[in-house]
Motif scaffolding. Structure first.
Motif, PDB file in Angstrom:
ATOM      1  N   HIS A   1      42.982  31.577  51.528  1.00  0.00           N
ATOM      2  CA  HIS A   1      43.306  31.269  50.132  1.00  0.00           C
ATOM      3  C   HIS A   1      42.991  32.435  49.206  1.00  0.00           C
ATOM      4  CE1 HIS A   1      43.796  27.148  51.519  1.00  0.00           C
ATOM      5  NE2 HIS A   1      44.529  27.003  50.442  1.00  0.00           N
ATOM      6  N   LEU A   2      41.863  33.076  49.396  1.00  0.00           N
ATOM      7  CA  LEU A   2      41.503  34.207  48.546  1.00  0.00           C
ATOM      8  C   LEU A   2      42.413  35.407  48.806  1.00  0.00           C
ATOM      9  CD1 LEU A   2      37.615  33.952  48.708  1.00  0.00           C
ATOM     10  CD2 LEU A   2      39.109  33.303  46.797  1.00  0.00           C
ATOM     11  N   GLY A   3      42.753  35.628  50.063  1.00  0.00           N
ATOM     12  CA  GLY A   3      43.644  36.739  50.402  1.00  0.00           C
ATOM     13  C   GLY A   3      45.055  36.524  49.896  1.00  0.00           C
ATOM     14  N   ARG A   4      45.516  35.306  49.977  1.00  0.00           N
ATOM     15  CA  ARG A   4      46.895  34.994  49.586  1.00  0.00           C
ATOM     16  C   ARG A   4      47.058  34.831  48.083  1.00  0.00           C
ATOM     17  NH1 ARG A   4      51.279  34.852  48.193  1.00  0.00           N
ATOM     18  NH2 ARG A   4      53.013  33.572  48.874  1.00  0.00           N
ATOM     19  N   TYR A   5      46.101  34.176  47.439  1.00  0.00           N
ATOM     20  CA  TYR A   5      46.262  33.806  46.028  1.00  0.00           C
ATOM     21  C   TYR A   5      45.356  34.571  45.071  1.00  0.00           C
ATOM     22  CZ  TYR A   5      48.714  30.010  48.305  1.00  0.00           C
ATOM     23  OH  TYR A   5      49.564  29.279  49.101  1.00  0.00           O
ATOM     24  N   GLY A   6      44.405  35.337  45.583  1.00  0.00           N
ATOM     25  CA  GLY A   6      43.519  36.099  44.725  1.00  0.00           C
ATOM     26  C   GLY A   6      42.293  35.308  44.314  1.00  0.00           C
ATOM     27  N   PRO A   7      41.516  35.868  43.391  1.00  0.00           N
ATOM     28  CA  PRO A   7      40.259  35.233  42.984  1.00  0.00           C
ATOM     29  C   PRO A   7      40.470  33.796  42.497  1.00  0.00           C
ATOM     30  CG  PRO A   7      40.441  37.422  42.037  1.00  0.00           C
ATOM     31  CD  PRO A   7      41.770  37.104  42.657  1.00  0.00           C
ATOM     32  N   MET A   8      39.554  32.930  42.892  1.00  0.00           N
ATOM     33  CA  MET A   8      39.592  31.539  42.439  1.00  0.00           C
ATOM     34  C   MET A   8      38.248  30.889  42.699  1.00  0.00           C
ATOM     35  SD  MET A   8      41.933  29.622  45.379  1.00  0.00           S
ATOM     36  CE  MET A   8      43.326  30.670  45.138  1.00  0.00           C
ATOM     37  N   THR A   9      38.083  29.698  42.179  1.00  0.00           N
ATOM     38  CA  THR A   9      36.838  28.959  42.387  1.00  0.00           C
ATOM     39  C   THR A   9      36.908  28.164  43.688  1.00  0.00           C
ATOM     40  OG1 THR A   9      37.581  26.968  41.243  1.00  0.00           O
ATOM     41  CG2 THR A   9      36.526  28.692  39.884  1.00  0.00           C
ATOM     42  N   ALA A  10      35.754  27.725  44.144  1.00  0.00           N
ATOM     43  CA  ALA A  10      35.698  26.875  45.333  1.00  0.00           C
ATOM     44  C   ALA A  10      36.451  25.572  45.086  1.00  0.00           C
ATOM     45  CB  ALA A  10      34.247  26.600  45.709  1.00  0.00           C
ATOM     46  N   THR A  11      36.376  25.068  43.877  1.00  0.00           N
ATOM     47  CA  THR A  11      37.090  23.828  43.531  1.00  0.00           C
ATOM     48  C   THR A  11      38.592  24.018  43.687  1.00  0.00           C
ATOM     49  OG1 THR A  11      35.340  23.189  42.014  1.00  0.00           O
ATOM     50  CG2 THR A  11      37.473  22.116  41.708  1.00  0.00           C
ATOM     51  N   GLU A  12      39.099  25.167  43.239  1.00  0.00           N
ATOM     52  CA  GLU A  12      40.530  25.449  43.379  1.00  0.00           C
ATOM     53  C   GLU A  12      40.927  25.549  44.853  1.00  0.00           C
ATOM     54  OE1 GLU A  12      41.695  28.039  39.466  1.00  0.00           O
ATOM     55  OE2 GLU A  12      40.294  28.945  40.892  1.00  0.00           O
ATOM     56  N   ILE A  13      40.091  26.185  45.645  1.00  0.00           N
ATOM     57  CA  ILE A  13      40.372  26.290  47.082  1.00  0.00           C
ATOM     58  C   ILE A  13      40.411  24.896  47.702  1.00  0.00           C
ATOM     59  CG2 ILE A  13      39.478  27.094  49.308  1.00  0.00           C
ATOM     60  CD1 ILE A  13      38.346  29.536  47.774  1.00  0.00           C
ATOM     61  N   GLY A  14      39.453  24.070  47.338  1.00  0.00           N
ATOM     62  CA  GLY A  14      39.410  22.706  47.860  1.00  0.00           C
ATOM     63  C   GLY A  14      40.652  21.918  47.517  1.00  0.00           C
ATOM     64  N   ARG A  15      41.111  22.065  46.281  1.00  0.00           N
ATOM     65  CA  ARG A  15      42.329  21.355  45.853  1.00  0.00           C
ATOM     66  C   ARG A  15      43.549  21.856  46.608  1.00  0.00           C
ATOM     67  NH1 ARG A  15      40.597  20.984  40.493  1.00  0.00           N
ATOM     68  NH2 ARG A  15      41.377  23.079  40.094  1.00  0.00           N
ATOM     69  N   ARG A  16      43.704  23.161  46.660  1.00  0.00           N
ATOM     70  CA  ARG A  16      44.876  23.747  47.325  1.00  0.00           C
ATOM     71  C   ARG A  16      44.900  23.433  48.820  1.00  0.00           C
ATOM     72  NH1 ARG A  16      47.828  28.220  45.333  1.00  0.00           N
ATOM     73  NH2 ARG A  16      47.239  28.780  43.222  1.00  0.00           N
ATOM     74  N   GLY A  17      43.739  23.600  49.459  1.00  0.00           N
ATOM     75  CA  GLY A  17      43.674  23.468  50.910  1.00  0.00           C
ATOM     76  C   GLY A  17      43.226  22.123  51.417  1.00  0.00           C
ATOM     77  N   ARG A  18      42.910  21.217  50.480  1.00  0.00           N
ATOM     78  CA  ARG A  18      42.394  19.899  50.857  1.00  0.00           C
ATOM     79  C   ARG A  18      41.225  20.033  51.826  1.00  0.00           C
ATOM     80  NH1 ARG A  18      48.380  18.130  50.930  1.00  0.00           N
ATOM     81  NH2 ARG A  18      48.571  17.337  48.816  1.00  0.00           N
ATOM     82  N   ILE A  19      40.255  20.844  51.369  1.00  0.00           N
ATOM     83  CA  ILE A  19      39.058  21.114  52.159  1.00  0.00           C
ATOM     84  C   ILE A  19      37.870  20.502  51.425  1.00  0.00           C
ATOM     85  CG2 ILE A  19      37.655  22.909  53.266  1.00  0.00           C
ATOM     86  CD1 ILE A  19      40.026  24.857  52.715  1.00  0.00           C
ATOM     87  N   HIS A  20      37.002  19.847  52.149  1.00  0.00           N
ATOM     88  CA  HIS A  20      35.825  19.212  51.544  1.00  0.00           C
ATOM     89  C   HIS A  20      34.895  20.270  50.968  1.00  0.00           C
ATOM     90  CE1 HIS A  20      32.117  16.907  51.168  1.00  0.00           C
ATOM     91  NE2 HIS A  20      32.911  15.844  51.110  1.00  0.00           N
ATOM     92  N   LYS A  21      34.289  19.964  49.825  1.00  0.00           N
ATOM     93  CA  LYS A  21      33.457  20.945  49.121  1.00  0.00           C
ATOM     94  C   LYS A  21      32.258  21.420  49.941  1.00  0.00           C
ATOM     95  CE  LYS A  21      30.969  17.480  46.435  1.00  0.00           C
ATOM     96  NZ  LYS A  21      30.664  16.999  45.079  1.00  0.00           N
ATOM     97  N   ILE A  22      31.708  20.585  50.789  1.00  0.00           N
ATOM     98  CA  ILE A  22      30.576  21.013  51.619  1.00  0.00           C
ATOM     99  C   ILE A  22      31.033  22.065  52.624  1.00  0.00           C
ATOM    100  CG2 ILE A  22      28.936  20.269  53.397  1.00  0.00           C
ATOM    101  CD1 ILE A  22      28.652  17.641  51.814  1.00  0.00           C
ATOM    102  N   LYS A  23      32.211  21.866  53.214  1.00  0.00           N
ATOM    103  CA  LYS A  23      32.733  22.862  54.162  1.00  0.00           C
ATOM    104  C   LYS A  23      33.025  24.178  53.449  1.00  0.00           C
ATOM    105  CE  LYS A  23      34.526  19.836  57.664  1.00  0.00           C
ATOM    106  NZ  LYS A  23      35.560  19.635  58.658  1.00  0.00           N
TER     107      LYS A  23
END
Length: 147
Positions: free
Chosen positions: A50-72
């Motif tokens: 996600h960071l490589g493809r879309y650039g800087p972002m927050t963990a929350t944004e990564i979680g939303r985009r990738g449907r990844i749990h915040k603990i992971k």
């Protein structure tokens, strides 16, 4: 009548089952690349992607985009930071949030793994055929509600 006794129901043809098995097999096959080269876990690869493809972002944004749990995500971020692949920068307006960004080693790992992912994708396409590969992606996007 229970599904066990239903001669029409075959769990091996149950779409969620097929999707899960296909996902796990393809994911495990590609995981050999990022595990052997960079000692990464699946969540670490997904955060790096996600960071490589879309650039800087927050963990929350990564979680939303990738449907990844915040603990992971939190564990993956910590591990990627230890590998010196990413940096965290506090957001001025909200000190509880951080912007994550790749450092040069993280960008290099992303570029390497993106090339490997493209080659992996090409092998899958060769295996099932270009037409079926395109149709599969179209259907998967619909199921994932990405279209």
């Amino acid at each position: 009548m229970s599904q066990q006794n239903d001669p029409e129901f075959d769990p091996r043809d149950f779409t969620p089952y097929l999707l899960a098995v296909a996902s796990e097999q393809s994911s495990l096959a590609f995981s050999e690349v990022y595990k052997s080269r960079y000692g990464m876990t699946r969540p670490e690869w997904r955060v790096l992607f996600h960071l490589g493809r879309y650039g800087p972002m927050t963990a929350t944004e990564i979680g939303r985009r990738g449907r990844i749990h915040k603990i992971k995500i939190s564990r993956a971020v910590r591990a990627l930071e230890e590998k010196r692949f990413l940096t965290r920068r506090a957001i001025e307006r909200d000190r509880r949030s951080e912007t994550l960004d790749l450092r040069p080693p993280g960008r290099a790992a992303y570029a390497d793994l993106a090339r490997e992912a493209a080659a992996f994708e090409q092998r899958l396409e060769t295996r099932i055929g270009q037409r079926d590969a395109r149709a599969l992606k179209r259907v998967l996007r619909k199921l994932a509600q990405l279209e």
